[in-house]
Write a protein that holds these residues in place. Structure first.
Motif, PDB file in Angstrom:
ATOM      1  N   ASP A  45      -7.753 -36.985 -46.086  1.00 47.59           N
ATOM      2  CA  ASP A  45      -8.990 -36.900 -46.813  1.00 47.59           C
ATOM      3  C   ASP A  45      -8.904 -35.955 -47.784  1.00 47.59           C
ATOM      4  O   ASP A  45      -9.330 -34.804 -47.375  1.00 47.59           O
ATOM      5  CB  ASP A  45     -10.113 -37.146 -45.983  1.00 47.59           C
ATOM      6  CG  ASP A  45     -11.506 -37.273 -46.742  1.00 47.59           C
ATOM      7  OD1 ASP A  45     -11.489 -37.167 -48.009  1.00 47.59           O
ATOM      8  OD2 ASP A  45     -12.716 -37.106 -46.166  1.00 47.59           O
ATOM      9  N   GLY A  46      -8.534 -36.155 -49.003  1.00 45.51           N
ATOM     10  CA  GLY A  46      -8.687 -34.950 -50.076  1.00 45.51           C
ATOM     11  C   GLY A  46      -9.915 -34.736 -50.716  1.00 45.51           C
ATOM     12  O   GLY A  46     -10.100 -33.906 -51.614  1.00 45.51           O
ATOM     13  N   SER A  47     -11.190 -35.483 -50.163  1.00 43.09           N
ATOM     14  CA  SER A  47     -12.453 -35.407 -51.231  1.00 43.09           C
ATOM     15  C   SER A  47     -12.904 -33.789 -51.290  1.00 43.09           C
ATOM     16  O   SER A  47     -13.127 -33.450 -52.415  1.00 43.09           O
ATOM     17  CB  SER A  47     -13.631 -35.930 -50.425  1.00 43.09           C
ATOM     18  OG  SER A  47     -13.810 -35.544 -49.015  1.00 43.09           O
ATOM     19  N   GLU A  48     -12.696 -32.839 -50.267  1.00 39.44           N
ATOM     20  CA  GLU A  48     -13.033 -31.537 -50.589  1.00 39.44           C
ATOM     21  C   GLU A  48     -12.140 -30.786 -51.455  1.00 39.44           C
ATOM     22  O   GLU A  48     -12.631 -29.896 -52.290  1.00 39.44           O
ATOM     23  CB  GLU A  48     -12.918 -30.751 -49.114  1.00 39.44           C
ATOM     24  CG  GLU A  48     -13.588 -29.665 -49.398  1.00 39.44           C
ATOM     25  CD  GLU A  48     -13.592 -28.755 -47.656  1.00 39.44           C
ATOM     26  OE1 GLU A  48     -14.079 -27.427 -47.639  1.00 39.44           O
ATOM     27  OE2 GLU A  48     -13.314 -29.203 -46.834  1.00 39.44           O
ATOM     28  N   VAL A  49     -10.844 -30.979 -51.529  1.00 44.82           N
ATOM     29  CA  VAL A  49     -10.300 -30.434 -52.655  1.00 44.82           C
ATOM     30  C   VAL A  49     -10.787 -31.128 -53.765  1.00 44.82           C
ATOM     31  O   VAL A  49     -10.737 -30.073 -54.986  1.00 44.82           O
ATOM     32  CB  VAL A  49      -8.710 -30.997 -52.268  1.00 44.82           C
ATOM     33  CG1 VAL A  49      -7.889 -30.477 -53.679  1.00 44.82           C
ATOM     34  CG2 VAL A  49      -8.094 -30.425 -51.114  1.00 44.82           C
ATOM     35  N   PHE A  50     -11.001 -32.195 -54.149  1.00 45.65           N
ATOM     36  CA  PHE A  50     -11.244 -32.775 -55.308  1.00 45.65           C
ATOM     37  C   PHE A  50     -12.542 -32.249 -55.684  1.00 45.65           C
ATOM     38  O   PHE A  50     -12.812 -31.890 -56.972  1.00 45.65           O
ATOM     39  CB  PHE A  50     -11.306 -34.336 -55.438  1.00 45.65           C
ATOM     40  CG  PHE A  50      -9.869 -34.971 -55.388  1.00 45.65           C
ATOM     41  CD1 PHE A  50      -8.906 -34.735 -56.318  1.00 45.65           C
ATOM     42  CD2 PHE A  50      -9.519 -35.792 -54.372  1.00 45.65           C
ATOM     43  CE1 PHE A  50      -7.566 -35.179 -56.209  1.00 45.65           C
ATOM     44  CE2 PHE A  50      -8.362 -36.326 -54.237  1.00 45.65           C
ATOM     45  CZ  PHE A  50      -7.291 -36.105 -55.124  1.00 45.65           C
ATOM     46  N   SER A  51     -13.369 -32.059 -55.015  1.00 49.89           N
ATOM     47  CA  SER A  51     -14.848 -31.607 -55.344  1.00 49.89           C
ATOM     48  C   SER A  51     -14.793 -29.993 -55.672  1.00 49.89           C
ATOM     49  O   SER A  51     -15.217 -29.756 -56.780  1.00 49.89           O
ATOM     50  CB  SER A  51     -15.700 -31.413 -53.828  1.00 49.89           C
ATOM     51  OG  SER A  51     -16.969 -30.681 -54.062  1.00 49.89           O
TER      52      SER A  51
END
Length: 65
Positions: A45-51
Protein backbone atom coordinates in the motif's frame (compact mmCIF):
# COMPACT_ATOMS: atom_id res chain seq x y z
CA UNK A 1 9.80 -1.33 2.58
CA UNK A 2 11.23 2.05 3.58
CA UNK A 3 10.92 5.20 1.48
CA UNK A 4 12.40 8.67 1.87
CA UNK A 5 10.87 11.34 -0.36
CA UNK A 6 13.37 13.67 -1.99
CA UNK A 7 12.93 17.32 -0.89
CA UNK A 8 10.46 16.46 1.90
CA UNK A 9 11.02 19.38 4.29
CA UNK A 10 10.07 17.16 7.25
CA UNK A 11 12.55 14.45 6.21
CA UNK A 12 10.05 11.70 6.94
CA UNK A 13 10.94 8.05 6.64
CA UNK A 14 7.91 6.06 5.50
CA UNK A 15 7.72 2.36 6.29
CA UNK A 16 5.01 0.46 4.48
CA UNK A 17 4.08 -3.17 4.83
CA UNK A 18 4.63 -5.40 1.84
CA UNK A 19 4.20 -9.03 0.97
CA UNK A 20 5.55 -11.16 -1.88
CA UNK A 21 4.18 -14.44 -3.14
CA UNK A 22 6.56 -16.64 -5.10
CA UNK A 23 5.18 -19.26 -7.48
CA UNK A 24 7.70 -22.05 -7.89
CA UNK A 25 8.16 -24.19 -10.98
CA UNK A 26 6.26 -27.45 -10.33
CA UNK A 27 8.68 -30.23 -9.48
CA UNK A 28 11.66 -27.86 -9.33
CA UNK A 29 14.86 -29.39 -7.99
CA UNK A 30 16.70 -26.93 -5.78
CA UNK A 31 20.03 -28.63 -6.52
CA UNK A 32 19.71 -28.51 -10.33
CA UNK A 33 20.69 -24.85 -10.75
CA UNK A 34 17.70 -24.30 -13.06
CA UNK A 35 15.13 -21.55 -12.54
CA UNK A 36 12.93 -22.24 -9.53
CA UNK A 37 10.56 -19.28 -9.68
CA UNK A 38 7.86 -19.23 -12.32
CA UNK A 39 6.61 -15.75 -11.32
CA UNK A 40 5.95 -13.68 -8.23
CA UNK A 41 3.50 -11.06 -7.03
CA UNK A 42 4.19 -8.11 -4.74
CA UNK A 43 1.45 -6.50 -2.67
CA UNK A 44 1.87 -3.16 -0.91
CA UNK A 45 0.00 0.00 0.00
CA UNK A 46 1.89 3.03 -1.29
CA UNK A 47 -0.82 5.57 -0.45
CA UNK A 48 1.25 7.32 2.23
CA UNK A 49 4.18 7.66 -0.18
CA UNK A 50 1.94 9.18 -2.88
CA UNK A 51 0.40 11.54 -0.33
CA UNK A 52 3.76 12.95 0.73
CA UNK A 53 4.93 13.20 -2.89
CA UNK A 54 1.78 15.29 -3.53
CA UNK A 55 2.59 17.54 -0.56
CA UNK A 56 6.13 18.11 -1.83
CA UNK A 57 4.91 18.84 -5.37
CA UNK A 58 2.39 21.35 -4.02
CA UNK A 59 5.08 23.13 -2.00
CA UNK A 60 7.28 23.27 -5.09
CA UNK A 61 4.49 24.67 -7.26
CA UNK A 62 3.83 27.35 -4.61
CA UNK A 63 7.52 28.28 -4.63
CA UNK A 64 7.98 27.22 -1.01
CA UNK A 65 10.71 24.71 -1.84
Amino acid sequence: ITYIIKDDPQGRTIKIPAMSVFHLVPGADFKSGKALIEHFNVYLDGSEVFSIVGEVQKLKSEGKL
